[in-house]
Design a protein around this motif. Sequence first.
Motif, PDB file in Angstrom:
ATOM      1  N   ARG A 212      19.754  -1.983   7.528  1.00 53.80           N
ATOM      2  CA  ARG A 212      19.176  -3.201   6.954  1.00 53.80           C
ATOM      3  C   ARG A 212      18.395  -2.825   5.709  1.00 53.80           C
ATOM      4  NH1 ARG A 212      19.493  -7.738  10.094  1.00 53.80           N
ATOM      5  NH2 ARG A 212      19.768  -7.439  12.331  1.00 53.80           N
ATOM      6  N   ILE A 213      18.453  -3.688   4.702  1.00 51.84           N
ATOM      7  CA  ILE A 213      17.662  -3.499   3.493  1.00 51.84           C
ATOM      8  C   ILE A 213      16.837  -4.754   3.262  1.00 51.84           C
ATOM      9  CG2 ILE A 213      17.696  -3.102   1.010  1.00 51.84           C
ATOM     10  CD1 ILE A 213      20.266  -1.557   1.327  1.00 51.84           C
ATOM     11  N   LEU A 214      15.540  -4.572   3.136  1.00 50.93           N
ATOM     12  CA  LEU A 214      14.615  -5.684   2.908  1.00 50.93           C
ATOM     13  C   LEU A 214      13.960  -5.491   1.544  1.00 50.93           C
ATOM     14  CD1 LEU A 214      13.323  -8.181   4.253  1.00 50.93           C
ATOM     15  CD2 LEU A 214      11.513  -6.675   5.069  1.00 50.93           C
ATOM     16  N   THR A 215      14.046  -6.502   0.682  1.00 53.58           N
ATOM     17  CA  THR A 215      13.526  -6.382  -0.672  1.00 53.58           C
ATOM     18  C   THR A 215      12.992  -7.723  -1.153  1.00 53.58           C
ATOM     19  OG1 THR A 215      14.063  -5.587  -2.914  1.00 53.58           O
ATOM     20  CG2 THR A 215      15.748  -6.893  -1.781  1.00 53.58           C
ATOM     21  N   THR A 216      12.383  -7.724  -2.338  1.00 50.36           N
ATOM     22  CA  THR A 216      11.884  -8.975  -2.919  1.00 50.36           C
ATOM     23  C   THR A 216      12.799  -9.490  -4.023  1.00 50.36           C
ATOM     24  OG1 THR A 216      10.550  -8.071  -4.744  1.00 50.36           O
ATOM     25  CG2 THR A 216       9.551  -8.087  -2.556  1.00 50.36           C
ATOM     26  N   GLU A 217      13.683  -8.596  -4.552  1.00 50.90           N
ATOM     27  CA  GLU A 217      14.485  -9.022  -5.691  1.00 50.90           C
ATOM     28  C   GLU A 217      15.679  -8.096  -5.891  1.00 50.90           C
ATOM     29  OE1 GLU A 217      13.454 -10.556 -10.145  1.00 50.90           O
ATOM     30  OE2 GLU A 217      12.729  -8.545  -9.651  1.00 50.90           O
ATOM     31  N   VAL A 218      16.810  -8.699  -6.238  1.00 52.87           N
ATOM     32  CA  VAL A 218      17.999  -7.952  -6.657  1.00 52.87           C
ATOM     33  C   VAL A 218      18.181  -8.224  -8.145  1.00 52.87           C
ATOM     34  CG1 VAL A 218      20.459  -7.553  -6.306  1.00 52.87           C
ATOM     35  CG2 VAL A 218      19.019  -8.257  -4.371  1.00 52.87           C
ATOM     36  N   ASN A 219      18.114  -7.162  -8.943  1.00 50.78           N
ATOM     37  CA  ASN A 219      18.139  -7.343 -10.391  1.00 50.78           C
ATOM     38  C   ASN A 219      18.709  -6.095 -11.042  1.00 50.78           C
ATOM     39  OD1 ASN A 219      17.140  -7.536 -13.253  1.00 50.78           O
ATOM     40  ND2 ASN A 219      16.157  -9.381 -12.463  1.00 50.78           N
ATOM     41  N   GLU A 220      19.423  -6.251 -12.155  1.00 55.73           N
ATOM     42  CA  GLU A 220      19.999  -5.097 -12.844  1.00 55.73           C
ATOM     43  C   GLU A 220      18.929  -4.149 -13.384  1.00 55.73           C
ATOM     44  OE1 GLU A 220      22.995  -4.225 -12.913  1.00 55.73           O
ATOM     45  OE2 GLU A 220      24.299  -5.975 -12.723  1.00 55.73           O
ATOM     46  N   ASP A 221      17.738  -4.673 -13.658  1.00 57.33           N
ATOM     47  CA  ASP A 221      16.675  -3.873 -14.271  1.00 57.33           C
ATOM     48  C   ASP A 221      15.669  -3.424 -13.216  1.00 57.33           C
ATOM     49  OD1 ASP A 221      14.784  -2.682 -15.844  1.00 57.33           O
ATOM     50  OD2 ASP A 221      13.975  -4.551 -16.646  1.00 57.33           O
ATOM     51  N   CYS A 222      15.709  -2.141 -12.881  1.00 57.19           N
ATOM     52  CA  CYS A 222      14.723  -1.581 -11.943  1.00 57.19           C
ATOM     53  C   CYS A 222      13.971  -0.410 -12.560  1.00 57.19           C
ATOM     54  CB  CYS A 222      15.411  -1.121 -10.654  1.00 57.19           C
ATOM     55  SG  CYS A 222      15.652  -2.437  -9.453  1.00 57.19           S
ATOM     56  N   ALA A 223      14.003  -0.293 -13.868  1.00 56.45           N
ATOM     57  CA  ALA A 223      13.337   0.823 -14.552  1.00 56.45           C
ATOM     58  C   ALA A 223      11.856   0.522 -14.710  1.00 56.45           C
ATOM     59  CB  ALA A 223      13.990   1.082 -15.901  1.00 56.45           C
ATOM     60  N   LEU A 224      11.112   0.561 -13.601  1.00 56.53           N
ATOM     61  CA  LEU A 224       9.695   0.199 -13.626  1.00 56.53           C
ATOM     62  C   LEU A 224       8.770   1.409 -13.630  1.00 56.53           C
ATOM     63  CD1 LEU A 224       9.677  -2.723 -11.026  1.00 56.53           C
ATOM     64  CD2 LEU A 224      10.124  -2.807 -13.461  1.00 56.53           C
ATOM     65  N   HIS A 225       9.306   2.625 -13.438  1.00 59.27           N
ATOM     66  CA  HIS A 225       8.476   3.828 -13.348  1.00 59.27           C
ATOM     67  C   HIS A 225       7.356   3.617 -12.335  1.00 59.27           C
ATOM     68  CE1 HIS A 225      10.679   5.193 -16.844  1.00 59.27           C
ATOM     69  NE2 HIS A 225      10.337   4.097 -17.494  1.00 59.27           N
ATOM     70  N   PHE A 226       7.734   3.141 -11.152  1.00 52.93           N
ATOM     71  CA  PHE A 226       6.745   2.699 -10.173  1.00 52.93           C
ATOM     72  C   PHE A 226       5.775   3.803  -9.790  1.00 52.93           C
ATOM     73  CE2 PHE A 226       5.022   1.880  -6.021  1.00 52.93           C
ATOM     74  CZ  PHE A 226       4.749   0.524  -6.013  1.00 52.93           C
TER      75      PHE A 226
END
Length: 235
Positions: A212-226
């Motif tokens: 299972r995968i739980l997330t808040t958003e599916v988006n092409e841009d994930c380059a957030l340098h979290f």
Amino acid sequence: MSVCMMAGTPPDNFILPITKYSGAATDDEFSRLHVLKSNNQISWLRTILRNAKTCHGDFVFNADRLIRLVIEEALNFLPTHDKTVITPKGVPYEGKAFNKGNCGVSLVRSGEAMEKSLRECCRSIRIGKMLIRHDDDDSCRPPKVIYVRLPPDIAERNVLLMYPLMNTGGTIHQSIKELKKNNVKEDRIIICTLFVTPDSLRHVFAEFPTVRILTTEVNEDCALHFGERYFGTDN
């Protein structure tokens, strides 16, 4: 007004940003994906984290809020059993209790940011760690497992696998392989993340269709340098 001053409260004219992918758009392709239902609060938190001008203090504060929402929702997928308790008025109350045998696993380093919220929800839960590194000299090679510390009985547990971003899915993919090497059942793995790309979902589900995968958003841009921004090492 600076982002640092206004990050906690959305302005009156705040409009939900349009994202390319929603939960409904991914239901048919990814049946084991669960996207938190978007609302003004969740969209506002995502906006703060995506804003390059957000200061470190606001980034951490609002990342913790969004992580907490993901962790709370992930707990809904853990097994429970019926439990009867007696209220202060002496009246029986039919409720629920979690089954024993759950744990968390964080992927060092950014996944460690999610440990705080898990411990706030489940004070005595055991948390393991993995360090998985990409080859800087050859990006085509799969990530390597550098360090693993897991509960000795993890094969009998449900696992909340914590990692804020799934960009390519390579790190999560390798961590699932390591969990399965330790005899964790695939369908007992719940991946807790904040942002994922469609490619990362395809990469993971292609080999591990029952996680299972739980997330808040599916988006092409994930380059957030979290990790760098959360731990203050981005300067």
